[in-house]
Design an enzyme around this catalytic site. Structure first.
Site: not given
Ligand code: NAD
Length: 262
Positions: A144, A157
């Site tokens: 991130s 985080y």
């Molecule tokens: P999201 O909530 O849409 O998806 C998260 C996924 O992780 C889902 O499939 C959920 O079921 C799974 N998950 C959560 N806990 C779990 C566990 N204990 N075991 C197995 N699976 C689990 O979130 P997202 O925004 O797509 O985030 C995905 C990644 O991207 C994360 O690591 C997040 O930190 C990172 N990220 C997101 C953003 C953003 O703006 N959305 C920005 C930077 C980084």
């Protein structure tokens, strides 16, 4: 294009958001995909199967909880037995919790470190032996902007994401002379359920409409004032899998609309 035909990608947390976008993009390049994550798996499975159908790509699913090392081991054993191992490992599963450190629930801290950081240690240590044996592998850690800079209220985080950037560099050095590359992708705001919750909380906190909260969220950090999409991140992952990227090692590559340029 099908340069990933014959390879298997495992994407953690791929039933939603960025993970699903990356899984779809890799399947379009011919990769077989092992999905993981909570909630409905059938919808994502059929979407990814459709994306890879033209290349004969297979799709599997394992519901391991990324906070539980024994379940991660079972998932990696499933990938080895059913797919012959993992060639492209995308460590993506992640959760968020926003609170100042003195109010941060200890159990939330432990869960964020386990899911956003330690799970990548477990998948990586289990994936590397077969990558070494095959002489090829790609490990892509979805970190991130919070792996590079901090925001208030996100101590766990930010610690986990800075941690995964450091982990990326260390494993890239350990495998530097092999055909394995290890890199991190650092997205800024992406409109997924994880961020929608922060927008909704902001609308409630400030007593403003959700659309305004969305504008405020972007305006505060992301100069482009646009969300990055899961598909754009998927295309960056595809590049990192390509031969052109074989000497990209240990990098933390931002796609953040200028967030970390400030
Ligand atoms: P999201 O909530 O849409 O998806 C998260 C996924 O992780 C889902 O499939 C959920 O079921 C799974 N998950 C959560 N806990 C779990 C566990 N204990 N075991 C197995 N699976 C689990 O979130 P997202 O925004 O797509 O985030 C995905 C990644 O991207 C994360 O690591 C997040 O930190 C990172 N990220 C997101 C953003 C953003 O703006 N959305 C920005 C930077 C980084």
């Amino acid at each position: 294009m099908s340069f990933l035909k014959g390879k298997t990608a495992l994407v953690t947390g791929s039933t939603s958001g960025i993970g699903l976008g990356v899984a779809l993009t890799l399947a379009r390049q011919g990769a077989s995909v092992v999905l993981n994550g909570f909630g409905d798996a059938e919808g994502p499975k059929s979407e990814v199967a459709a994306a890879g159908r033209a290349h004969g790509a297979k799709v599997g699913y394992h519901g391991a909880d990324m906070s539980k090392p024994a379940e991660i081991e079972a998932m990696m054993a499933y990938a080895a037995a059913e797919f012959g191992g993992v060639d492209v490992l995308v460590n993506n599963a992640g959760i968020q919790h926003v609170a100042n450190v003195e109010d941060f629930p200890a159990a939330k801290w432990d869960a964020i470190i386990a899911i956003n950081l330690s799970s990548a240690f477990h998948t990586t240590r289990l994936a590397i032996p077969s990558m070494r044996a095959k002489g090829w592998g790609r490990i892509i850690n979805i970190a991130s902007t919070h792996g590079l800079v901090a925001s208030a209220g996100k101590s766990a985080y930010v610690a986990a994401k800075h941690g995964i950037v450091g982990f990326t560099k260390a494993v890239a050095l350990e495998t530097a002379t092999t055909g394995i590359t290890v890199n991190a992708i650092c997205p800024g705001w992406v409109l997924t359920p994880l961020v929608q919750k922060q927008i909704d909380d902001r609308a409630t906190r400030d007593g403003i409409p959700v659309a305004q909260a969305e504008k405020d969220l972007l305006g505060e950090k992301q100069p482009s004032l646009q969300f990055t999409t899961p598909e754009q991140l998927g295309e960056l992952a595809v590049f990192l899998c390509s031969d052109a990227a074989k000497n990209v090692k240990g990098q933390a590559w931002a796609m953040d609309g200028g967030w970390t340029a400030q």
